[in-house]
Design a protein around this motif. Structure first.
Motif, PDB file in Angstrom:
ATOM      1  N   ASN A   1     -14.897  35.613  80.380  1.00 47.11           N
ATOM      2  CA  ASN A   1     -14.664  36.078  79.236  1.00 47.11           C
ATOM      3  C   ASN A   1     -15.000  35.179  78.011  1.00 47.11           C
ATOM      4  OD1 ASN A   1     -12.403  36.430  76.915  1.00 47.11           O
ATOM      5  ND2 ASN A   1     -13.061  38.330  77.346  1.00 47.11           N
ATOM      6  N   THR A   2     -14.556  33.843  78.248  1.00 46.61           N
ATOM      7  CA  THR A   2     -15.142  32.763  77.135  1.00 46.61           C
ATOM      8  C   THR A   2     -16.609  32.796  77.176  1.00 46.61           C
ATOM      9  OG1 THR A   2     -13.094  31.725  77.677  1.00 46.61           O
ATOM     10  CG2 THR A   2     -14.561  30.561  76.229  1.00 46.61           C
ATOM     11  N   ALA A   3     -17.276  32.845  78.032  1.00 48.11           N
ATOM     12  CA  ALA A   3     -18.680  32.714  78.074  1.00 48.11           C
ATOM     13  C   ALA A   3     -19.473  33.892  77.257  1.00 48.11           C
ATOM     14  CB  ALA A   3     -19.395  32.497  79.611  1.00 48.11           C
ATOM     15  N   GLU A   4     -18.609  34.957  77.268  1.00 46.37           N
ATOM     16  CA  GLU A   4     -19.147  36.168  76.539  1.00 46.37           C
ATOM     17  C   GLU A   4     -18.693  36.133  75.066  1.00 46.37           C
ATOM     18  OE1 GLU A   4     -18.335  41.110  76.211  1.00 46.37           O
ATOM     19  OE2 GLU A   4     -17.528  40.113  77.944  1.00 46.37           O
ATOM     20  N   HIS A   5     -17.594  35.559  74.767  1.00 41.20           N
ATOM     21  CA  HIS A   5     -17.417  35.588  73.294  1.00 41.20           C
ATOM     22  C   HIS A   5     -17.398  34.284  72.633  1.00 41.20           C
ATOM     23  CE1 HIS A   5     -15.691  39.809  73.508  1.00 41.20           C
ATOM     24  NE2 HIS A   5     -15.403  39.506  74.810  1.00 41.20           N
TER      25      HIS A   5
ATOM     26  N   GLU B   1     -19.384  22.589  79.909  1.00 41.06           N
ATOM     27  CA  GLU B   1     -20.014  22.287  80.939  1.00 41.06           C
ATOM     28  C   GLU B   1     -20.840  20.888  80.525  1.00 41.06           C
ATOM     29  OE1 GLU B   1     -20.021  23.276  83.904  1.00 41.06           O
ATOM     30  OE2 GLU B   1     -18.165  25.082  83.359  1.00 41.06           O
ATOM     31  N   GLY B   2     -21.051  20.457  79.456  1.00 37.51           N
ATOM     32  CA  GLY B   2     -22.206  19.621  79.188  1.00 37.51           C
ATOM     33  C   GLY B   2     -23.502  20.237  79.207  1.00 37.51           C
ATOM     34  N   HIS B   3     -23.683  21.437  78.927  1.00 36.30           N
ATOM     35  CA  HIS B   3     -24.890  22.041  78.997  1.00 36.30           C
ATOM     36  C   HIS B   3     -25.684  22.058  77.584  1.00 36.30           C
ATOM     37  CE1 HIS B   3     -28.093  24.490  80.823  1.00 36.30           C
ATOM     38  NE2 HIS B   3     -27.623  25.629  79.798  1.00 36.30           N
ATOM     39  N   TRP B   4     -26.677  21.542  77.645  1.00 34.31           N
ATOM     40  CA  TRP B   4     -27.748  21.300  76.285  1.00 34.31           C
ATOM     41  C   TRP B   4     -28.646  22.312  76.431  1.00 34.31           C
ATOM     42  CZ3 TRP B   4     -25.660  18.695  72.523  1.00 34.31           C
ATOM     43  CH2 TRP B   4     -24.563  17.615  72.539  1.00 34.31           C
ATOM     44  N   GLU B   5     -29.649  22.542  77.308  1.00 35.53           N
ATOM     45  CA  GLU B   5     -30.614  23.389  77.291  1.00 35.53           C
ATOM     46  C   GLU B   5     -31.034  23.689  78.658  1.00 35.53           C
ATOM     47  OE1 GLU B   5     -33.974  21.304  75.796  1.00 35.53           O
ATOM     48  OE2 GLU B   5     -33.386  19.408  76.817  1.00 35.53           O
ATOM     49  N   ASN B   6     -31.706  24.891  78.713  1.00 31.51           N
ATOM     50  CA  ASN B   6     -32.039  25.483  79.994  1.00 31.51           C
ATOM     51  C   ASN B   6     -33.430  25.117  80.256  1.00 31.51           C
ATOM     52  OD1 ASN B   6     -29.499  27.273  80.202  1.00 31.51           O
ATOM     53  ND2 ASN B   6     -30.535  28.514  78.897  1.00 31.51           N
ATOM     54  N   GLY B   7     -33.722  24.775  81.666  1.00 29.30           N
ATOM     55  CA  GLY B   7     -34.872  24.632  82.400  1.00 29.30           C
ATOM     56  C   GLY B   7     -35.571  25.915  82.362  1.00 29.30           C
TER      57      GLY B   7
ATOM     58  N   MET C   1     -28.881  26.791  86.765  1.00 32.47           N
ATOM     59  CA  MET C   1     -28.063  26.241  85.874  1.00 32.47           C
ATOM     60  C   MET C   1     -27.193  25.411  86.713  1.00 32.47           C
ATOM     61  SD  MET C   1     -26.108  27.938  82.716  1.00 32.47           S
ATOM     62  CE  MET C   1     -24.931  26.923  82.691  1.00 32.47           C
ATOM     63  N   PRO C   2     -27.301  24.041  86.675  1.00 31.62           N
ATOM     64  CA  PRO C   2     -26.478  22.870  87.743  1.00 31.62           C
ATOM     65  C   PRO C   2     -24.986  22.888  87.264  1.00 31.62           C
ATOM     66  CG  PRO C   2     -27.822  21.764  86.219  1.00 31.62           C
ATOM     67  CD  PRO C   2     -28.202  23.085  85.820  1.00 31.62           C
ATOM     68  N   LEU C   3     -24.423  22.557  87.904  1.00 36.47           N
ATOM     69  CA  LEU C   3     -22.996  22.266  87.695  1.00 36.47           C
ATOM     70  C   LEU C   3     -22.958  20.661  87.545  1.00 36.47           C
ATOM     71  CD1 LEU C   3     -19.994  23.066  87.292  1.00 36.47           C
ATOM     72  CD2 LEU C   3     -19.373  22.549  89.720  1.00 36.47           C
TER      73      LEU C   3
ATOM     74  N   GLN D   1     -28.482  32.105  83.564  1.00 40.68           N
ATOM     75  CA  GLN D   1     -28.430  30.880  82.653  1.00 40.68           C
ATOM     76  C   GLN D   1     -27.642  31.335  81.574  1.00 40.68           C
ATOM     77  OE1 GLN D   1     -32.196  29.653  81.798  1.00 40.68           O
ATOM     78  NE2 GLN D   1     -32.693  28.542  83.725  1.00 40.68           N
ATOM     79  N   LEU D   2     -27.085  30.435  80.933  1.00 41.68           N
ATOM     80  CA  LEU D   2     -26.162  30.594  79.706  1.00 41.68           C
ATOM     81  C   LEU D   2     -26.774  29.685  78.586  1.00 41.68           C
ATOM     82  CD1 LEU D   2     -22.487  30.477  80.701  1.00 41.68           C
ATOM     83  CD2 LEU D   2     -23.986  32.669  80.349  1.00 41.68           C
ATOM     84  N   LYS D   3     -26.492  29.986  77.122  1.00 43.07           N
ATOM     85  CA  LYS D   3     -27.188  29.149  76.001  1.00 43.07           C
ATOM     86  C   LYS D   3     -26.626  27.920  76.403  1.00 43.07           C
ATOM     87  CE  LYS D   3     -27.696  32.845  72.612  1.00 43.07           C
ATOM     88  NZ  LYS D   3     -27.208  33.017  71.139  1.00 43.07           N
ATOM     89  N   GLY D   4     -27.396  26.724  76.188  1.00 42.08           N
ATOM     90  CA  GLY D   4     -27.265  25.495  75.895  1.00 42.08           C
ATOM     91  C   GLY D   4     -26.652  25.142  74.594  1.00 42.08           C
ATOM     92  N   LEU D   5     -25.957  23.960  74.198  1.00 45.64           N
ATOM     93  CA  LEU D   5     -25.633  23.557  72.996  1.00 45.64           C
ATOM     94  C   LEU D   5     -26.670  23.352  71.699  1.00 45.64           C
ATOM     95  CD1 LEU D   5     -22.767  20.752  73.892  1.00 45.64           C
ATOM     96  CD2 LEU D   5     -22.525  22.877  72.465  1.00 45.64           C
ATOM     97  N   LYS D   6     -27.951  22.919  72.308  1.00 42.35           N
ATOM     98  CA  LYS D   6     -28.952  23.057  71.578  1.00 42.35           C
ATOM     99  C   LYS D   6     -29.226  24.340  70.847  1.00 42.35           C
ATOM    100  CE  LYS D   6     -31.257  18.857  73.434  1.00 42.35           C
ATOM    101  NZ  LYS D   6     -32.695  18.080  73.714  1.00 42.35           N
ATOM    102  N   ALA D   7     -28.917  25.355  71.442  1.00 42.72           N
ATOM    103  CA  ALA D   7     -29.381  26.632  70.761  1.00 42.72           C
ATOM    104  C   ALA D   7     -28.157  26.912  69.597  1.00 42.72           C
ATOM    105  CB  ALA D   7     -29.054  27.848  71.948  1.00 42.72           C
TER     106      ALA D   7
END
Length: 483
Positions: free
Chosen positions: A244-248, A257-263, A269-271, A305-311
């Motif tokens: 739910n949080t990923a959606e909103h 998740e410390g996720h910045w950008e997608n490959g 997406m790695p964990l 995949q979800l958006k990274g922070l750079k988005a």
């Protein structure tokens, strides 16, 4: 002050008072329901052990209840003192929700708390049990309204902005906003787990000290059954809450998740198990990754995949370092709770639950884990929402009052000193009551008279029995849990 702005200090002040306050409602919610279960077990079986446990834990409940009231009042004042612009903007929504808590939970708890504490020799068993159930219900109703207000700030719906103010147009949408069910379930179960760990740690401590009596064994056994059953349920609720949080609030999920950008799409997406998010250089240093596991957990697919922070623009990113580690602390403690529950289940098979010293020591060590995990979860929730006080609508900096650094720093220092003294004494008194252990309660014994006694009580918390000459002074209970 240390490079902090007035807004930073206002946030720290509210975070500090919230961190103290939330501990008391969590235990109050759990203990109220536990007391209802104990009384039901006594009514159905007639076993003295359940009656003894009820009167043992109701003393701790009454002290905790009083501290929750006091700490909750302080938080309410901060909406007007430190967050006046937020109150002006969102008061039409948040004000009624907080008022509904008073009109429902306050009167429910206040109306039946006296019967619960002092009614054993005044009303019948059925009516007394009803009073206990209604107090337990009141704690949950209180949490419902508070979580409704907080969830609206996280995922606002059902309002219109008129003349610069949020005006509710659909109360059903306001209350039952998209994140409300997940937050309410997550918080309620966290309260039950925190209480189970506290009860279990108390029972384990008494067993380690040689106090091996039926009441002590029963409290440990009940706590571990709760842990075994509910901890995995909490993990499932957390997973649904995460989706739910990923959606909103996708920026919050990217930060935790410390996720910045997608490959490339085929990489998924790695964990990232461990790492150090670097906000300045937009990367997570020293990352220990498990390929595709992030996709499996966050999207329930192998390559999702979800958006990274750079988005997201820099000014709209939460502090990834804080959120990343607070989330891992919460999850790590949750996994330890699940492990403790299944360890207890394994020990039951050989009848070793009450004699395995390694397990008992682990149960004692895990006593505060539920409250620590709860605080870590709130840090993840609130810091991850930044820079918004009402997500996507009003920024935190725009909601703070126009105070200077000096008065906020001074009041924060005063809060720290007074809270450590007052609530530190309260915590010490609760631990003192817990160390005494369950005692046999005889319903046939007539109540003693005199000030502060059951026949003529001078204050609700005289249920704790010890007076100022015997222990620490008790705060007066005036109102709802303030949860």
């Amino acid at each position: 002050m240390f490079g902090l702005t007035a807004v930073d200090l206002a946030r720290l002040q509210f975070a500090f008072t919230m961190s103290f306050h939330i501990l008391f409602p969590a235990i109050t919610i759990g203990l109220a329901s536990y007391l209802a279960v104990l009384e039901l077990c006594w009514l159905r079986t007639g076993r003295q052990v359940f009656l003894d446990l009820y009167h043992y834990w109701i003393k701790i409940f009454s002290v905790n209840f009083g501290m929750g009231v006091v700490s909750g009042i302080v938080m309410a004042y901060q909406f007007g003192t430190n967050w006046s612009f937020f109150s002006e903007f969102a008061g039409g929504v948040a004000g009624p929700l907080l008022s509904y808590e008073v009109l429902t939970a306050f009167f429910l708890e206040a109306g039946f708390l006296g019967v619960m504490l002092f009614g054993w020799n005044r009303v019948g068993p059925g009516l007394h049990f009803l009073a206990t159930c209604l107090v337990a219900l009141g704690t949950l109703v209180s949490a419902t309204w508070i979580l409704g207000a907080n969830s609206w700030m996280q995922t606002p719906q059902g309002y219109e902005i008129v003349n610069g103010k949020a005006i509710p147009v659909d109360w059903i949408a306001v209350i039952f906003n998209p994140s409300f069910p997940y937050r309410l379930m997550h918080m309620a179960v966290a309260a039950f787990l925190s209480t189970a760990l506290f009860v279990g740690a108390t029972g384990a401590w008494h067993l380690l000290k040689g106090n091996d009596q039926p009441a002590v064994r029963t409290m440990l056994s009940m706590a571990m059954w709760m842990m075994t059953i509910v901890a995995p349920i909490q993990a499932a609720i957390g997973d649904a809450h995460g989706l739910n949080t990923a959606e909103h609030q996708p920026a919050k999920v990217a930060a935790l998740e410390g996720h910045w950008e997608n490959g490339p799409p085929e990489q998924g997406m790695p964990l990232i198990l461990f790492g150090m998010p670097d906000m300045q250089h937009e990367r997570t240093n020293y990352a220990l990754e498990v390929p595709h596991l992030g996709s499996v957990i966050l999207t329930h697919s192998w390559n999702g995949q979800l958006k990274g922070l750079k988005a997201f623009p820099r000014e709209l990113r939460p502090n990834a370092l804080i959120v990343f580690w607070s989330f891992r602390l919460m999850v790590g403690l949750g996994l330890l709770m699940i492990a403790l529950g299944f360890w207890s289940l394994w020990l039951r098979r050989g009848g070793r639950l009450f004699g395995n010293r390694a397990f008992l020591k682990a149960a004692v060590a895990m006593g505060p884990a539920g409250l620590v995990a709860l605080l870590a979860g709130w840090v993840t929730t609130e810091v991850g929402r930044q820079p918004w006080v009402v997500y996507g609508v009003m920024r935190t900096a725009d909601g703070a009052s126009a105070h200077g650094v000096a008065p906020l720093a001074l009041t924060l220092l005063l809060f720290v000193v007074s809270y450590v003294f007052v609530f530190g004494a309260g915590f010490a008194y609760v631990l003192r009551l817990a160390r005494k252990g369950p005692q046999r309660f005889d319903m046939r014994q007539p109540p003693e008279g005199g000030p502060g006694r059951e026949r003529t009580p001078m204050r609700p918390l005289s249920a704790a029995e010890e007076g100022p000459d015997e222990g620490l002074p008790l705060p007066a209970a005036k109102g709802a849990t303030g949860s």
